[in-house]
Design a protein around this motif. Structure first.
Motif, PDB file in Angstrom:
ATOM      1  N   ALA A 132      -3.314  15.474  -5.399  1.00  0.00           N
ATOM      2  CA  ALA A 132      -2.640  14.337  -6.026  1.00  0.00           C
ATOM      3  C   ALA A 132      -2.872  13.025  -5.267  1.00  0.00           C
ATOM      4  CB  ALA A 132      -1.144  14.618  -6.150  1.00  0.00           C
ATOM      5  N   VAL A 133      -2.987  13.094  -3.946  1.00  0.00           N
ATOM      6  CA  VAL A 133      -3.124  11.853  -3.166  1.00  0.00           C
ATOM      7  C   VAL A 133      -4.495  11.242  -3.421  1.00  0.00           C
ATOM      8  CG1 VAL A 133      -3.154  10.870  -0.860  1.00  0.00           C
ATOM      9  CG2 VAL A 133      -1.663  12.768  -1.356  1.00  0.00           C
ATOM     10  N   PRO A 134      -4.556  10.003  -3.894  1.00  0.00           N
ATOM     11  CA  PRO A 134      -5.865   9.376  -4.064  1.00  0.00           C
ATOM     12  C   PRO A 134      -6.482   9.150  -2.689  1.00  0.00           C
ATOM     13  CG  PRO A 134      -4.114   8.053  -5.070  1.00  0.00           C
ATOM     14  CD  PRO A 134      -3.452   9.094  -4.236  1.00  0.00           C
ATOM     15  N   GLY A 186       0.896   3.644  -3.332  1.00  0.00           N
ATOM     16  CA  GLY A 186       0.237   4.936  -3.146  1.00  0.00           C
ATOM     17  C   GLY A 186       1.196   6.093  -3.369  1.00  0.00           C
ATOM     18  N   LEU A 187       2.427   5.903  -2.893  1.00  0.00           N
ATOM     19  CA  LEU A 187       3.435   6.950  -3.044  1.00  0.00           C
ATOM     20  C   LEU A 187       3.730   7.191  -4.530  1.00  0.00           C
ATOM     21  CD1 LEU A 187       4.926   8.582  -0.935  1.00  0.00           C
ATOM     22  CD2 LEU A 187       6.917   7.106  -1.294  1.00  0.00           C
ATOM     23  N   MET A 192      -3.613   4.823   4.607  1.00  0.00           N
ATOM     24  CA  MET A 192      -2.511   5.253   5.465  1.00  0.00           C
ATOM     25  C   MET A 192      -3.018   5.648   6.858  1.00  0.00           C
ATOM     26  SD  MET A 192       0.023   4.687   3.672  1.00  0.00           S
ATOM     27  CE  MET A 192       1.176   5.266   4.894  1.00  0.00           C
ATOM     28  N   ILE A 208       1.735   6.590  -7.107  1.00  0.00           N
ATOM     29  CA  ILE A 208       0.594   7.275  -7.740  1.00  0.00           C
ATOM     30  C   ILE A 208       0.668   8.770  -7.429  1.00  0.00           C
ATOM     31  CG2 ILE A 208      -1.921   7.464  -7.854  1.00  0.00           C
ATOM     32  CD1 ILE A 208      -2.102   4.614  -6.836  1.00  0.00           C
ATOM     33  N   THR A 209       0.873   9.085  -6.141  1.00  0.00           N
ATOM     34  CA  THR A 209       0.893  10.488  -5.731  1.00  0.00           C
ATOM     35  C   THR A 209       1.974  11.263  -6.479  1.00  0.00           C
ATOM     36  OG1 THR A 209       0.219   9.737  -3.552  1.00  0.00           O
ATOM     37  CG2 THR A 209       0.954  12.010  -3.730  1.00  0.00           C
ATOM     38  N   ILE A 262       0.838  -1.199   0.000  1.00  0.00           N
ATOM     39  CA  ILE A 262       0.000   0.000   0.000  1.00  0.00           C
ATOM     40  C   ILE A 262       0.867   1.240   0.000  1.00  0.00           C
ATOM     41  CG2 ILE A 262      -1.727   1.297   1.292  1.00  0.00           C
ATOM     42  CD1 ILE A 262      -2.740  -1.252   2.461  1.00  0.00           C
ATOM     43  N   LEU A 263       1.834   1.237   0.915  1.00  0.00           N
ATOM     44  CA  LEU A 263       2.713   2.384   1.088  1.00  0.00           C
ATOM     45  C   LEU A 263       3.401   2.762  -0.217  1.00  0.00           C
ATOM     46  CD1 LEU A 263       3.483   3.147   4.269  1.00  0.00           C
ATOM     47  CD2 LEU A 263       5.759   2.805   3.349  1.00  0.00           C
ATOM     48  N   TYR A 293      -5.862   5.879  -0.890  1.00  0.00           N
ATOM     49  CA  TYR A 293      -4.511   5.715  -0.347  1.00  0.00           C
ATOM     50  C   TYR A 293      -4.378   6.454   0.976  1.00  0.00           C
ATOM     51  CZ  TYR A 293       0.560   6.358   0.048  1.00  0.00           C
ATOM     52  OH  TYR A 293       1.853   6.411   0.504  1.00  0.00           O
TER      53      TYR A 293
END
Lengths: 290, 311
Positions: free
Chosen positions: B141-143, A264-265, B150, A267-268, A260-261, B146
């Protein structure tokens, strides 16, 4: 000495000049472009770069933490997370780039036709745009995907439909103003045929806002693909995409959070880089907006 | 006013109609026979025939369409293929959770975003403004799934401050359950509403009446809130409507992350189970929400800006 002195014309700011100035003023755009190029490179050379087969399961090393052998650890099937991320970039980026391009082609065509010809075409297109624009892109995508189901081409179709009305609206509005310009009038008066006027005079002059929109929406598109895949209606497992790595990671959250970590990073970072490029392009192509 | 609302309401009928027709077509052109999709490849022919008869799949397509419209108008969404209960009951049971999540996220988003935007606008091009710009860039930007995951990992799994799944039973318990999902959804709202209030406030602050207020000796907070922000409300109200809709669409993924009941969750589960009546109803509920929110937005416009008249 010649009788006619050379007159110094005030220089018009050229696109290249704007570009250089923009890069010097805001290096973020250039840095972002480099970031995106690196990711494109990773996607293209995935088979060479990935240390493992992204689908190869190994029950001897399930949920491993990051180590020299597996830089980002492994998932619940013992698959190498880094390799899945690298291969996942292919699905995420290709769908992310393809859908806005298709949407731009269809939307711009509709918008230009509606704006140039007006009348019944315009009314139908405007009405459709208004209806579709009432829905946030994500919701529209979810609703269409609910009916169509997942898979590569379905996701491309879903995202294309979600983005088309926006392009149509911008192209229509720009066409309406370009149509009134003297050069179009001159072309009409000179008897240039309509298709040629549209291609030669209208399209090049509405290109800037469309290109800016295309860039900004590539960022949205990558995020949307990730969201759909996360919801299970995008890229289908076992194929990897950044979104479904997080989906599978979530069902295994008690064992390891590395998938996940990291996904997600990634994508961001990519979404942020592309939006920064989009903002810089707007500064360069459309300096009046600021 | 009443006439305006009436005209606008009439105006949304074609949208509803189009959406319903699209839903109907989409559910019918699905690859494969729905009977086989539901019952499986090995279903006996008699079972399939019975299924087709029961769901009216043997009727001509126009009759199916009419029945479909009749069912929607009478809010009869049929029975869930998987759970065996009326779809209407499932919707009613799940809808409060999605509404409470949307409201909680909007409250956090508004009370965070607008002051932040005002703060950034007052300190234009100074540290708070730049800080906010970076924050909104990341926020966009952060989905949200996600971000949710977190928060779940940090605050629920590791620190144990919040529950990991579900929505809770009585009030405080529900409040406890809603914090993380609501904050997740609110983040994008704070970025969006903050940016919007920043730009609309900056635009208004240059106007004559603001200068007049300052010249009269009004204190700065009064100038900002009374003369500035009040006039920036119109673009903000547009943004709020849009924000409700993005919250609603974002709730689908967030409900999945936090394993919360809700309409989004219901729809996503139905898709993976191929529970067609539930998918159909879920899609219609979301589409109806969009139409209703847009209609409410139109009404808010007239309230905020009485200059708008019916065409």
């Amino acid at each position: 000495m010649s009788a006619v002195e050379k007159i110094e014309l005030p220089k018009e700011p050229s696109a290249v000049g704007n570009l250089v100035k923009a890069i010097l003023l805001k290096p973020a755009g250039l840095i972002s472009a480099v970031v995106v190029l690196i990711f494109a490179f990773i996607a293209i050379f995935a088979p060479v770069l990935a240390p493992y087969d992204p689908l190869a399961q190994s029950f001897l090393s399930v949920n491993a933490l990051p180590s020299a052998a597996h830089w980002l650890g492994t998932d619940q099937f013992g698959r190498d997370v880094l390799s899945r991320l690298i291969y996942g970039s292919r699905n995420s980026l290709i769908i992310g780039f393809l859908s806005p391009v298709f949407a731009a082609l269809i939307g711009t065509t509709l918008g230009v036709l509606a704006g140039y010809f007006g009348g019944i075409i315009d009314r139908v297109v405007t009405r459709l745009i208004d209806m579709l624009m009432a829905f946030p892109e994500l919701l529209l995508a979810i609703l269409i995907a609910a009916a169509l189901g997942g898979g590569f081409w379905n996701v491309v179709v879903v995202l294309t439909v979600a983005f088309t009305p926006g392009f149509a609206r911008v192209a229509r509005a720009s066409t309406l103003s370009v149509k009134e310009e003297p050069y179009v009038e001159a072309a009409v008066a000179a008897g240039v045929r309509t298709p040629l006027i549209i291609i030669r005079h209208v399209v090049p002059n509405i290109a800037a806002p469309v290109v800016v929109l295309l860039t900004l929406w590539t960022a949205s598109s990558i995020r949307l693909e990730a969201t759909l895949s996360f919801l299970g209606i995008g890229t289908q497992p076992p194929a990897a995409s950044w979104g479904n790595i997080i989906r599978e990671g979530l069902s295994n959250i008690f064992a390891t959070s590395w998938p996940i970590l990291s996904a997600g990073l990634v994508i961001t970072i990519v979404v942020m880089a592309i939006s920064i490029i989009g903002d810089s392009m707007r500064d360069i192509l459309d300096p009046e907006i600021n | 006013m009443a006439r305006y609302i009436f005209v606008r309401a009439l105006d949304s009928i074609p949208t509803i109609f189009l959406v319903l027709t699209l839903v109907f077509i989409a559910m019918r052109i699905l690859p494969g026979d729905p009977a086989i999709a539901v019952l499986g490849e090995n279903a006996r022919p008699e079972t399939i025939a019975l299924f087709r008869e029961r769901f009216g799949l043997n009727d001509p397509i126009w009759l199916q369409y009419l029945h479909f419209l009749r069912d929607v108008v009478t809010l009869d969404f049929g029975t869930s293929l998987m759970k065996g209960v009326p779809v209407g009951d499932l919707i009613l049971r799940n809808i409060p959770y999605t509404i409470e999540l949307t409201i909680a996220a909007m409250i956090i988003g508004i009370s965070g975003g607008i002051p932040l935007g005002v703060w950034a606008a007052i300190n234009r091009n100074k540290a708070p403004d730049n800080g906010f710009r970076v924050f909104s860039l990341i926020g966009y930007a952060v989905p949200d799934f996600y971000l949710g995951a977190m928060l779940l990992i940090i605050f629920a799994l590791n620190l144990g401050w919040f529950p990991i799944t579900g929505a809770g039973v009585e009030f405080t318990d529900r409040l406890h359950h809603i914090v993380l999902p609501a904050v997740t959804l609110a983040m994008l709202k704070i970025a969006f509403l903050g940016r919007l209030s920043r730009t609309s406030l900056l635009e208004v602050m240059g106007r004559d009446y603001v200068r007049t207020a300052r010249a009269k000796g009004a204190r700065e907070p009064r100038v900002i809130y009374r003369h500035g922000l009040r006039n920036a409300l119109l673009p903000l109200s547009t943004g709020l409507g849009l924000s409700v809709l993005t919250t609603l669409s974002g709730s689908v993924a967030v409900e999945l992350v936090f394993n919360r009941p809700g309409i989004g969750r219901l729809l996503i589960d139905a898709i993976s189970e191929r529970d067609y009546p539930v998918i159909q109803a879920g899609v219609i509920v979301f589409a109806a929400a969009v139409v209703i929110v847009n209609l409410l937005m139109e009404i808010v416009y007239v309230v905020v800006d009485p200059r708008i008249k019916v065409k």
